[in-house]
Design a protein around this motif. Structure first.
Motif, PDB file in Angstrom:
ATOM      1  N   UNK A  40       0.814  -1.222   0.000  1.00 60.80           N
ATOM      2  CA  UNK A  40       0.000   0.000   0.000  1.00 60.80           C
ATOM      3  C   UNK A  40       0.850   1.276   0.000  1.00 60.80           C
ATOM      4  N   UNK A  41       2.138   1.125  -0.332  1.00 55.56           N
ATOM      5  CA  UNK A  41       3.053   2.279  -0.291  1.00 55.56           C
ATOM      6  C   UNK A  41       2.526   3.477  -1.083  1.00 55.56           C
ATOM      7  N   UNK A  42       1.870   3.240  -2.202  1.00 48.78           N
ATOM      8  CA  UNK A  42       1.448   4.349  -3.068  1.00 48.78           C
ATOM      9  C   UNK A  42      -0.055   4.629  -2.976  1.00 48.78           C
ATOM     10  N   UNK A  43      -0.661   4.208  -1.875  1.00 49.87           N
ATOM     11  CA  UNK A  43      -2.068   4.522  -1.618  1.00 49.87           C
ATOM     12  C   UNK A  43      -2.137   5.426  -0.389  1.00 49.87           C
ATOM     13  N   UNK A  44      -3.196   6.236  -0.304  1.00 51.20           N
ATOM     14  CA  UNK A  44      -3.253   7.195   0.808  1.00 51.20           C
ATOM     15  C   UNK A  44      -3.232   6.532   2.178  1.00 51.20           C
ATOM     16  N   UNK A  45      -3.858   5.342   2.326  1.00 43.58           N
ATOM     17  CA  UNK A  45      -3.819   4.693   3.637  1.00 43.58           C
ATOM     18  C   UNK A  45      -3.976   3.184   3.524  1.00 43.58           C
ATOM     19  N   UNK A 142       3.503   9.079  -9.480  1.00 46.55           N
ATOM     20  CA  UNK A 142       4.767   9.172 -10.212  1.00 46.55           C
ATOM     21  C   UNK A 142       5.824   8.218  -9.657  1.00 46.55           C
ATOM     22  N   UNK A 143       5.785   7.952  -8.362  1.00 47.75           N
ATOM     23  CA  UNK A 143       6.829   7.116  -7.755  1.00 47.75           C
ATOM     24  C   UNK A 143       6.621   5.615  -7.914  1.00 47.75           C
ATOM     25  N   UNK A 144       5.443   5.196  -8.385  1.00 49.57           N
ATOM     26  CA  UNK A 144       5.137   3.758  -8.412  1.00 49.57           C
ATOM     27  C   UNK A 144       5.742   3.108  -9.669  1.00 49.57           C
ATOM     28  N   UNK A 148       4.239   1.158 -13.126  1.00 47.49           N
ATOM     29  CA  UNK A 148       4.544   1.724 -14.456  1.00 47.49           C
ATOM     30  C   UNK A 148       5.287   0.717 -15.331  1.00 47.49           C
ATOM     31  N   UNK A 149       6.110  -0.119 -14.707  1.00 47.50           N
ATOM     32  CA  UNK A 149       6.836  -1.137 -15.489  1.00 47.50           C
ATOM     33  C   UNK A 149       5.858  -2.147 -16.099  1.00 47.50           C
ATOM     34  N   UNK A 150       4.780  -2.479 -15.355  1.00 49.96           N
ATOM     35  CA  UNK A 150       3.766  -3.380 -15.911  1.00 49.96           C
ATOM     36  C   UNK A 150       3.117  -2.709 -17.130  1.00 49.96           C
ATOM     37  N   UNK A 171      -1.256  18.596  -2.191  1.00 49.59           N
ATOM     38  CA  UNK A 171      -0.232  18.679  -1.142  1.00 49.59           C
ATOM     39  C   UNK A 171       0.229  17.304  -0.703  1.00 49.59           C
ATOM     40  N   UNK A 172      -0.631  16.294  -0.886  1.00 46.59           N
ATOM     41  CA  UNK A 172      -0.215  14.913  -0.625  1.00 46.59           C
ATOM     42  C   UNK A 172       0.757  14.510  -1.747  1.00 46.59           C
ATOM     43  N   UNK A 173       1.916  13.896  -1.409  1.00 49.94           N
ATOM     44  CA  UNK A 173       2.878  13.524  -2.461  1.00 49.94           C
ATOM     45  C   UNK A 173       2.309  12.531  -3.490  1.00 49.94           C
ATOM     46  N   UNK A 174       1.179  11.885  -3.173  1.00 51.13           N
ATOM     47  CA  UNK A 174       0.557  10.935  -4.114  1.00 51.13           C
ATOM     48  C   UNK A 174      -0.412  11.627  -5.082  1.00 51.13           C
TER      49      UNK A 174
END
Ligand SMILES: CC(C)(COP(=O)(O)OP(=O)(O)OC[C@H]1O[C@@H](n2cnc3c(N)ncnc32)[C@H](O)[C@@H]1OP(=O)(O)O)[C@@H](O)C(=O)NCCC(=O)NCCS
Length: 200
Positions: A40-45, A142-144, A148-150, A171-174
């Protein structure tokens, strides 16, 4: 664009995977992956058990209604549930709506084996060959880079423009997302060029 309804439920299979309607037994492993900070690194929670169950129920209802969706993915070898892969109409109004997206979320232990791409190839086939979609999109933060590779492996093209996801607070980096697109024609050409497609 009208959301297509399949004449009969679609449950695609690949060499190693079965994409199918959700079952009660999926709920526990799904809750585990939704509570895993690596997944869940690239999800808000992270999702609590009730939130995870509610998400599975919503996804399952859409499959029941349309015949396709974010299918539960299971390993053919042992029936293990590993996450979801499939097609979805985003609920948020996005700059490129209306659209059908392709998406994936797998348990961490099943990364790095090619399962997401293998299942997504089958989902693209459903979208283009059975539902007659003109285009399928995919988007992520952008960080995922794994997601993106898939998209890249599927032959999707990255849009030069990024966009701000309306469901994520400014303002959230996601907040900032990239968009990948694949048209039916480009997909057909790729299919005919694949070394695995039948030769005349
Ligand atoms: C995005 C996600 C599904 C990608 O998973 P993944 O394992 O990187 O992607 P694939 O399943 O396509 O596997 C590709 C990898 O398996 C490797 N691989 C191993 N065996 C393979 C095989 N038999 N066939 C193909 N690839 C194989 C590939 O070389 C590649 O490795 P690499 O990552 O070192 O380049 C996964 O990271 C995930 O679930 N993330 C969390 C949820 C998420 O962010 N979803 C997207 C939100 S928009």
């Amino acid at each position: 664009m009208q959301t297509p309804i399949a004449p009969a439920p679609i449950e695609p299979e690949t060499e190693r995977l079965r994409l199918r309607q959700w079952r009660k037994s999926d709920l526990e492993p799904f809750a585990r992956l939704n509570a895993d900070p690596r997944v869940m690194e690239y999800f808000p929670q992270l999702l609590a058990r009730a939130e995870s169950d509610a998400l599975a129920a919503r996804i399952g209802e859409l499959i029941a209604r349309r015949g396709w969706g974010f299918w539960a993915a299971e390993l053919k070898a042992n029936g293990e549930f590993i996450g979801f892969v499939g097609l979805h109409v985003p609920s948020a109004e996005l700059p490129f709506s209306p659209c059908v997206e392709i998406g994936w979320r797998l348990a961490f232990d099943h990364w790095g084996r090619g399962y997401a791409t293998e299942a997504a190839e089958a989902a693209l086939h459903v979208g283009f060959a059975e539902l007659n979609l003109a285009e399928i999109v995919s988007f992520t933060t952008l960080g995922n880079s794994r997601s993106q590779a898939v998209m890249h492996r599927l032959g999707m093209q990255r849009d030069p423009q990024t966009f701000q996801h309306p469901a994520i607070a400014a303002g959230n980096p996601l907040h900032e997302h990239c968009l990948y697109r694949l048209g039916c024609e480009a997909w057909s050409i790729r299919q005919s060029e694949s070394p695995f497609s039948p030769r005349p």
